[in-house]
Motif scaffolding. Structure first.
Motif, PDB file in Angstrom:
ATOM      1  N   GLY A  97      -5.273   2.267   0.156  1.00  0.00           N
ATOM      2  CA  GLY A  97      -6.003   1.449  -1.056  1.00  0.00           C
ATOM      3  C   GLY A  97      -5.371   1.277  -2.228  1.00  0.00           C
ATOM      4  N   GLU A  98      -4.375   2.177  -2.424  1.00  0.00           N
ATOM      5  CA  GLU A  98      -3.661   2.413  -3.787  1.00  0.00           C
ATOM      6  C   GLU A  98      -2.650   1.633  -3.501  1.00  0.00           C
ATOM      7  OE1 GLU A  98      -3.299   6.208  -5.558  1.00  0.00           O
ATOM      8  OE2 GLU A  98      -4.635   7.080  -4.407  1.00  0.00           O
ATOM      9  N   THR A  99      -1.776   0.677  -4.594  1.00  0.00           N
ATOM     10  CA  THR A  99      -0.657  -0.318  -4.309  1.00  0.00           C
ATOM     11  C   THR A  99       0.319   0.314  -5.008  1.00  0.00           C
ATOM     12  OG1 THR A  99      -1.505  -1.570  -5.994  1.00  0.00           O
ATOM     13  CG2 THR A  99      -1.985  -2.125  -3.776  1.00  0.00           C
ATOM     14  N   TYR A 100       1.547   0.074  -4.534  1.00  0.00           N
ATOM     15  CA  TYR A 100       2.948   0.586  -5.030  1.00  0.00           C
ATOM     16  C   TYR A 100       3.840  -0.954  -5.384  1.00  0.00           C
ATOM     17  CZ  TYR A 100       7.477   2.419  -5.480  1.00  0.00           C
ATOM     18  OH  TYR A 100       8.848   2.694  -5.599  1.00  0.00           O
ATOM     19  N   GLU A 101       4.371  -0.883  -6.643  1.00  0.00           N
ATOM     20  CA  GLU A 101       5.128  -2.164  -7.109  1.00  0.00           C
ATOM     21  C   GLU A 101       6.606  -1.806  -6.639  1.00  0.00           C
ATOM     22  OE1 GLU A 101       5.087  -5.022 -10.911  1.00  0.00           O
ATOM     23  OE2 GLU A 101       5.877  -3.124 -11.174  1.00  0.00           O
ATOM     24  N   ILE A 102       6.764  -2.561  -5.389  1.00  0.00           N
ATOM     25  CA  ILE A 102       8.192  -2.269  -4.721  1.00  0.00           C
ATOM     26  C   ILE A 102       9.294  -3.205  -5.451  1.00  0.00           C
ATOM     27  CG2 ILE A 102       7.551  -1.449  -2.759  1.00  0.00           C
ATOM     28  CD1 ILE A 102       7.487  -4.296  -1.442  1.00  0.00           C
ATOM     29  N   LEU A 103       8.701  -4.290  -6.205  1.00  0.00           N
ATOM     30  CA  LEU A 103       9.637  -5.163  -7.100  1.00  0.00           C
ATOM     31  C   LEU A 103       9.199  -5.219  -8.533  1.00  0.00           C
ATOM     32  CD1 LEU A 103      11.887  -7.156  -6.742  1.00  0.00           C
ATOM     33  CD2 LEU A 103      10.273  -8.902  -6.350  1.00  0.00           C
TER      34      LEU A 103
ATOM     35  N   ASP B  21       0.655  -1.129  -0.142  1.00  0.00           N
ATOM     36  CA  ASP B  21      -0.054   0.172  -0.026  1.00  0.00           C
ATOM     37  C   ASP B  21       0.796   1.239  -0.108  1.00  0.00           C
ATOM     38  OD1 ASP B  21      -1.868   2.261   1.356  1.00  0.00           O
ATOM     39  OD2 ASP B  21      -3.061   0.898   0.769  1.00  0.00           O
ATOM     40  N   LYS B  22       0.379   2.160  -0.758  1.00  0.00           N
ATOM     41  CA  LYS B  22       1.398   3.239  -0.925  1.00  0.00           C
ATOM     42  C   LYS B  22       1.499   4.088   0.372  1.00  0.00           C
ATOM     43  CE  LYS B  22       0.658   5.017  -5.863  1.00  0.00           C
ATOM     44  NZ  LYS B  22       0.620   5.941  -6.541  1.00  0.00           N
ATOM     45  N   ALA B  23       0.680   4.092   1.380  1.00  0.00           N
ATOM     46  CA  ALA B  23       0.716   4.790   2.708  1.00  0.00           C
ATOM     47  C   ALA B  23       2.212   4.109   3.375  1.00  0.00           C
ATOM     48  CB  ALA B  23      -0.443   4.136   3.610  1.00  0.00           C
ATOM     49  N   TYR B  24       2.812   2.936   3.041  1.00  0.00           N
ATOM     50  CA  TYR B  24       4.136   2.526   3.547  1.00  0.00           C
ATOM     51  C   TYR B  24       5.132   3.204   2.580  1.00  0.00           C
ATOM     52  CZ  TYR B  24       1.483  -0.532   6.582  1.00  0.00           C
ATOM     53  OH  TYR B  24       0.814  -1.216   7.237  1.00  0.00           O
ATOM     54  N   VAL B  25       4.973   3.942   1.595  1.00  0.00           N
ATOM     55  CA  VAL B  25       6.112   4.285   1.138  1.00  0.00           C
ATOM     56  C   VAL B  25       6.066   5.844   0.806  1.00  0.00           C
ATOM     57  CG1 VAL B  25       6.730   2.159  -0.311  1.00  0.00           C
ATOM     58  CG2 VAL B  25       4.914   3.738  -1.221  1.00  0.00           C
ATOM     59  N   ASN B  26       5.423   6.797   1.652  1.00  0.00           N
ATOM     60  CA  ASN B  26       5.268   7.933   1.860  1.00  0.00           C
ATOM     61  C   ASN B  26       6.737   8.542   2.324  1.00  0.00           C
ATOM     62  OD1 ASN B  26       4.638  10.733   2.037  1.00  0.00           O
ATOM     63  ND2 ASN B  26       3.127  10.103   3.878  1.00  0.00           N
ATOM     64  N   TYR B  27       7.488   9.153   1.451  1.00  0.00           N
ATOM     65  CA  TYR B  27       8.785   9.421   1.752  1.00  0.00           C
ATOM     66  C   TYR B  27       8.805  11.077   1.944  1.00  0.00           C
ATOM     67  CZ  TYR B  27      10.200   4.954   0.139  1.00  0.00           C
ATOM     68  OH  TYR B  27      10.491   3.444   0.206  1.00  0.00           O
ATOM     69  N   ASP B  28       7.747  11.643   2.272  1.00  0.00           N
ATOM     70  CA  ASP B  28       7.648  13.215   2.436  1.00  0.00           C
ATOM     71  C   ASP B  28       8.665  13.478   3.575  1.00  0.00           C
ATOM     72  OD1 ASP B  28       6.526  15.826   2.358  1.00  0.00           O
ATOM     73  OD2 ASP B  28       5.519  15.266   3.817  1.00  0.00           O
TER      74      ASP B  28
END
Length: 661
Positions: free
Chosen positions: A290-296, A256-263
């Motif tokens: 609810g939005e996903t981010y492809e980390i791999l 989830d994009k919430a885990y990659v918020n580098y602000d």
């Protein structure tokens, strides 16, 4: 009675250190820095040439900072600084700074006589001059961009384009709260460390792991997320491993994009605005988008492209945080803390088991660069910890009085098995165990089996890498039934990098003289820099530079514990083996960066940082222990106490540097 006297004396020294240090850096601690960002040019200050900058006043400013550049190591002379009001000619600051005290690419802070008020003076004029000569001068940074409106830069009364690197420091409630909270925790924890050291006299493994924990937690807090090299990339890899733990292999690509918020995360710099987010967001509830981010990426595979074992400590912390439903910031810090705990365990095992050099290994384990990497997402922590285990058990087997136990063999085998794939060059440390006498194993057969277990991981990884290089050539030979000398190794053009190609294995083999020349040229120019960086002179992304006085103090402490009287004799064959392995590992590191990072148009090898040589330090400093020059054991307690004070100074400096830069 003696302990009471020491307690009183050391308490006075500790309180004095706190007062002096905080007063020295007090003008910048907890302040917000207001000014430009992109200062990428410099003016040299020498022969009393005058540079001045007129900038609009920022109300409430009680201090200003100026960014200096030092071009050489042997700077001499003074820089004169004067700040006056443009309307009243009021002198807000008039002082001078010894050029030797300046840090390259860093701000120096000056307290003003009174707070600035635009109703009294709309602008201030900052004037700089120096009595240095050209060959020994420092400089000041400037930019062609202008942060302040209506600012004016002049050189000897001639107006110039751009703006000098001048920043205002103003009060900020959030930064002040962060600073006061952190400093309170630091002073309390350091005071407890001193009391434990003076009153309880704990065992070395307990003492050093306690210190590593305290220092590490402080560094985890004051080094902003993302400031450590490639830390966000390591975080994402740990997230992949966390996904593997929680969902299995099929679902490890998405998060989830919430885990990659580098602000507000620093990017290779230690950023004070991260402290703002720390105070603002640390206790906020997790809000999944609810939005996903492809980390791999789809063209990569977790097991094929990554050695995931070195990310397991971080992944455990991240997984527990995710299961608890905490926000991204706490999840990030959980990964840092569990990485630190893994390092703690390694240092405890190493110091407990080594019969000699406990103090030396303990001090090295607490060097600023070691602590920084251990308190981050970096897998350097994994490598550093296993390196200490490796040398400690070598010392135990070679110089201890006990027989090699099955338990020890298992520990060393697991350390070698984990270390070799992490960085193949450090796996070479396992070869040193061949020097352990046969009688320590009880039989020749048991030694052979043990050596095979310990060295097989390194040999296997080396052979695997060789096969990776020669496999295309072998396949080509089998397909075409031709033998060409150049196909012994794959004919390649290196890696594509920054618009060019790196040096290739083919080039290195076909041009040995040129290869040796570029290696020698690089080593001659960078050797001292690498050494100081391996001690901890350059932190964050080699952007946070510690004063050389602190680095020299660290070296004095290392020198004292290196020459400490130890109950063994370092034999010349072991010294020679340590030298050989250190040189061999260093050469492989340099060649690796030549092959993987340096363009064929470069005249020196690029991308090498001092932290790459950190695993060599336990072996390197051990070489200098001898029977002729020895430091008595009675100084042990004083040396440790001095290092605590020194680390306090370094931590306060890091905070000061971060708030301004």
């Amino acid at each position: 009675m003696k302990n009471k006297v020491l307690l009183i004396v050391f308490s006075i020294i500790w309180i004095g250190t706190i007062v002096v240090t905080l007063s020295l850096y007090g003008s910048s601690l907890g302040k917000e820095s207001v000014g430009g960002e992109n200062y990428d040019h410099t003016y040299r200050l020498y022969d009393n040439r005058v540079l001045s900058q007129t900038v609009p006043v920022v109300d409430g400013s009680k201090a200003i900072s100026i960014k200096y550049a030092t071009y050489i190591r042997n700077n001499k002379g003074y820089i004169n600084i004067k700040v006056v009001g443009s309307d009243t000619d009021k002198v807000y600051l008039e002082t001078k700074t010894n050029v030797k005290s300046l840090q390259d690419n860093a701000f120096a802070t000056y307290s003003l006589n009174e707070a600035l008020d635009s109703k009294i003076d709309e602008n201030i004029i900052v004037t700089l001059s120096s009595d240095s000569k050209l060959e020994s001068c420092a400089g000041v940074y400037y930019s062609f961009d202008s942060f302040f409106t209506d600012s004016k830069m002049c050189f000897d009364d001639y107006q110039m384009t751009g703006e000098l690197a001048v920043r205002y420091l103003i009060d900020n409630d959030v930064y002040t709260s962060f600073y006061k909270g952190v400093m309170t925790a630091i002073i309390i924890s350091f005071s407890l460390l001193i009391l434990v050291l003076l009153l309880l006299d704990p065992k070395e493994e307990v003492m050093f792991t306690s210190m590593v924990l305290v220092f590490g937690l402080v560094f985890a807090c004051i080094m902003s997320p993302g400031a450590i090299p490639d830390e966000n990339n390591h975080y994402e890899t740990a997230l992949q491993v966390s996904n593997l733990m929680m969902h299995g292999y099929d679902d490890n690509r998405l998060i989830d994009k919430a885990y990659v918020n580098y602000d507000s995360f620093g990017s290779f710099i230690n950023a004070s605005y991260s402290y703002n987010r720390f105070m603002r967001d640390m206790n906020k509830p997790l809000k999944l988008k609810g939005e996903t981010y492809e980390i791999l990426k789809k063209d990569k595979y977790l097991f094929r492209n990554y050695y995931i074992v070195q990310f397991i400590p971080q992944a455990i912390g991240i997984t527990l945080a995710r299961l608890c439903g905490v926000n991204m910031l706490r999840t990030y810090y959980a990964g840092r803390v569990f990485n630190l705990l893994f390092y703690e365990v390694c240092i405890y095992i190493a110091i407990k088991n080594t019969p000699v050099h406990k103090r030396l290994f303990g001090i090295l384990a607490m060097l600023p660069i070691f602590i920084q990497q251990a308190a981050s997402m970096s897998y350097d922590c994994f490598i550093f910890g296993l390196t200490f285990i490796s040398i400690s058990f070598f010392m135990k087997w070679k110089f201890g009085t006990e027989q090699v136990s099955n338990k020890d063999i298992v520990i060393v085998f697991l350390a070698s098995l984990a270390l070799a794939p992490a960085k193949i060059v450090y796996g070479l440390f396992a070869l040193l165990f061949l020097m352990v006498p046969t009688e320590k194993f009880g039989s020749k057969k048991r030694k052979i089996i043990t050596m095979l277990l310990i060295t097989c991981p390194t040999i296997f990884v080396i052979l695997k890498n060789i096969w990776f290089r020669i496999q295309p050539s072998i396949e080509d030979f089998l397909d075409q039934f031709k033998v060409y000398a150049e196909t012994i190794l794959r004919e390649d053009t290196g890696y594509e990098h920054n618009g060019g190609y790196t040096y290739s294995t083919t080039y290195i083999l076909q041009h040995p003289i040129q290869t040796i020349s570029i290696i020698l040229r690089t080593v001659r120019f960078w050797l001292s820099t690498w050494f100081y960086q391996s001690i901890g002179k350059a932190l964050a992304g080699v952007t946070l530079i510690l004063p050389m006085s602190y680095v020299r103090a660290i070296l004095i402490v290392i020198g004292v514990v290196t020459l400490r009287k130890e109950n063994y004799t370092m034999t010349w064959p072991v010294r020679g083996a340590f030298v050989f392995v250190c040189l061999g590992v260093a050469l492989f590191i340099i060649l690796g960066m030549l092959y993987g990072w340096t363009l064929t148009t470069d005249t020196m090898i690029q991308g090498i940082q001092g932290r790459y040589f950190c695993p060599l330090l336990p072996y390197f400093f051990t070489i200098f222990n001898n029977k002729k020059i020895q430091v008595p054991e009675k100084l042990d307690k004083y040396v440790i106490y001095a290092y605590i004070l020194l680390m306090f100074e370094i931590i306060v400096y890091i905070l000061s540097y971060t708030f301004v830069n």
